[in-house]
Scaffold this active site. Structure first.
Site, PDB file in Angstrom:
ATOM      1  N   HIS A   1      -6.849  -7.197   0.293  1.00 19.41           N
ATOM      2  CA  HIS A   1      -6.886  -5.777  -0.049  1.00 19.41           C
ATOM      3  C   HIS A   1      -6.199  -5.531  -1.394  1.00 19.41           C
ATOM      4  CE1 HIS A   1      -7.062  -5.991   4.387  1.00 19.41           C
ATOM      5  NE2 HIS A   1      -7.829  -4.931   4.308  1.00 19.41           N
TER       6      HIS A   1
ATOM      7  N   ASP B   1      -0.935 -10.686  -6.742  1.00 20.97           N
ATOM      8  CA  ASP B   1      -1.302 -10.244  -5.399  1.00 20.97           C
ATOM      9  C   ASP B   1      -2.623 -10.892  -5.006  1.00 20.97           C
ATOM     10  OD1 ASP B   1      -2.028  -8.827  -3.096  1.00 20.97           O
ATOM     11  OD2 ASP B   1      -1.114  -6.971  -3.814  1.00 20.97           O
TER      12      ASP B   1
ATOM     13  N   ASP C   1      -5.352 -12.828   4.488  1.00 13.59           N
ATOM     14  CA  ASP C   1      -6.510 -12.192   5.108  1.00 13.59           C
ATOM     15  C   ASP C   1      -7.805 -12.438   4.335  1.00 13.59           C
ATOM     16  OD1 ASP C   1      -5.496 -10.672   3.054  1.00 13.59           O
ATOM     17  OD2 ASP C   1      -5.379  -8.797   4.180  1.00 13.59           O
TER      18      ASP C   1
ATOM     19  N   HIS D   1       0.798  -1.226   0.000  1.00 14.40           N
ATOM     20  CA  HIS D   1       0.000   0.000   0.000  1.00 14.40           C
ATOM     21  C   HIS D   1       0.836   1.285   0.000  1.00 14.40           C
ATOM     22  CE1 HIS D   1      -3.679  -2.204   0.450  1.00 14.40           C
ATOM     23  NE2 HIS D   1      -3.364  -2.686   1.633  1.00 14.40           N
TER      24      HIS D   1
ATOM     25  N   ASP E   1      -3.664 -10.942  -1.731  1.00 16.84           N
ATOM     26  CA  ASP E   1      -4.108 -10.333  -0.488  1.00 16.84           C
ATOM     27  C   ASP E   1      -5.567  -9.894  -0.635  1.00 16.84           C
ATOM     28  OD1 ASP E   1      -4.431  -7.933   1.447  1.00 16.84           O
ATOM     29  OD2 ASP E   1      -2.474  -8.714   2.021  1.00 16.84           O
TER      30      ASP E   1
ATOM     31  N   VAL F   1       5.584  -4.392 -16.938  1.00 20.46           N
ATOM     32  CA  VAL F   1       5.178  -5.031 -15.690  1.00 20.46           C
ATOM     33  C   VAL F   1       3.725  -5.443 -15.816  1.00 20.46           C
ATOM     34  CG1 VAL F   1       4.788  -4.733 -13.207  1.00 20.46           C
ATOM     35  CG2 VAL F   1       6.791  -3.678 -14.283  1.00 20.46           C
TER      36      VAL F   1
ATOM     37  N   SER G   1      -4.068  -8.402  -9.489  1.00 14.84           N
ATOM     38  CA  SER G   1      -4.525  -8.382  -8.099  1.00 14.84           C
ATOM     39  C   SER G   1      -5.931  -8.948  -8.015  1.00 14.84           C
ATOM     40  CB  SER G   1      -4.507  -6.948  -7.554  1.00 14.84           C
ATOM     41  OG  SER G   1      -4.978  -6.903  -6.215  1.00 14.84           O
TER      42      SER G   1
END
Length: 382
Positions: free
Chosen positions: A171, A167, A258, A133, A169, A186, A190
């Protein structure tokens, strides 16, 4: 030579805002000791993290921000500047030696990167990392420096790699997304709980990159209360399509845990079954598409006793082609930590599903997630 490396030292535990803050790196020690007590992690695997240099931090972060973090960690930053740098919130309050301890987290991820890029290891992990973040000039969401973004730019600048960032996660990885939103070299993927209900509120399906970077950002927002089957179905199909299209040189993955239904900060309904599968899926993609080159780092996870150690252990298991142990959690580990835990520690690897509630809108949620998946798959058919 052991070809899978594990970045760790107890100095990483110094990245700590306060005793009451939900981001508690004790989870890192719990996981590491569990792996050691299992006999699958030894001193031959472990490499110590270095502290990232200012020059390395400047690959992503602004010079004035780095200087502000240094001052804040010494109590020298004027109070009226705290808001400017994101240090006035409960999420990212100032703490002693903040720069050094934050730069060590970044250095740990760079240590893992160098081990893989230099051939010291085929794969590596740094569970102390995953601070996705942090922005170029502002702290956010428990993150001071963004080790994920720095590592991506480092692999581009030093090793000329095409990087796929994965990603998982709960969030959205906003700090990484905005660092590379216009970068065609890149691929930023997510999968996360929709921002309608969860910090940071970004990561919509329509956020796909800009300019030359259009199409190299893939967001997979999932509805609140998404459970195991829907999560794995959407993740496997979309990330395979991304890999097939992009053909990365290396994968960097954030393994936030999470998404578990017991996590106190999120609203997804996955169990350990899903968290056990994710790192194997990523590891197999690395073997298939980029000669096995993968660096796995940590991320979120705020149920540090019941969820994180068992879930993160599977990152190490996956990297070493190990399966879930058919033996109980080591008694030595339980005895070491039971007196510190607020409730009885788990004795097996099976998710007890204590307090798990069946999702009344399961069909509706799954259909919504499937529609998201199909839209993404359509992009890669064009």
């Amino acid at each position: 030579m052991t070809k899978v490396k594990y970045v760790y030292s107890e100095d990483l535990l110094k990245y700590r805002f306060s005793d009451s803050h939900p981001f508690n790196q004790m989870r890192l020690k719990l996981t590491t000791d569990l792996l050691i007590d299992l006999g699958v992690l030894t001193s031959e695997h472990i490499i110590a993290p270095r502290v990232a240099t200012d020059e390395e931090l400047e690959l992503v972060h602004e010079v004035n921000y780095i200087e502000a973090i240094k001052k804040a960690g010494k109590g020298e930053l004027p109070i009226d500047e705290y808001d400017k740098y994101g240090l006035n919130s409960e999420d990212t309050p100032q703490f002693v030696n903040m720069h050094e301890n934050s730069a060590r987290v970044v250095g740990g991820t760079l240590t893992a990167v160098d081990a893989v890029m230099n051939g010291e290891a085929t794969k590596a992990c740094h569970l102390g990392g995953g601070l996705h973040h942090g922005f170029k000039g502002k702290a956010s969401g428990f993150c001071i420096y963004n080790d994920s973004a720095v590592a991506i730019q480092y692999m581009q600048s030093k090793y000329k790699q095409r990087v796929l960032y994965i990603d998982t996660d709960a969030h959205h990885g906003d700090g990484v997304q905005w660092s590379f939103y216009t970068n065609e070299d890149v691929m930023n993927y997510s999968i996360h709980e929709t921002g309608r209900y969860l910090f940071p509120g970004t990561g919509a399906l329509t956020e796909r990159g800009d300019g030359k970077g259009f199409g190299t950002t893939v967001n997979v927002p999932l509805d609140a209360y998404t459970e195991d089957d829907s999560y794995i179905d959407v993740f496997k199909d979309t990330i395979e399509a991304v890999c097939e299209s992009y053909k990365p040189d290396v994968i960097l993955s954030v393994n936030g845990v999470d998404i578990h239904y017991l996590d106190p900060l999120t609203h997804l309904s996955c169990t350990l079954d899903t968290l056990y599968k994710i790192p194997y899926i990523v590891k197999n993609l690395a073997d298939k598409y980029c000669d096995g080159k993968v660096i796995m780092i940590g991320g979120g996870g705020y149920n540090i006793w019941r969820v994180v150690p068992r879930a993160w252990s599977h990152v190490w298991f996956a990297l070493n082609d190990l399966q879930t142990p058919n033996t109980p959690i080591p008694q030595t580990w339980i005895e070491k930590y039971q007196e510190h835990a607020p409730f009885p520690l788990a004795t097996s690897w099976i998710d007890e599903k204590e307090g798990y509630m069946e999702i009344p809108r399961k069909k509706e949620i799954s259909e919504k997630n499937n529609n998201t998946k199909m839209r993404i798959l359509d992009w890669f058919k064009m």
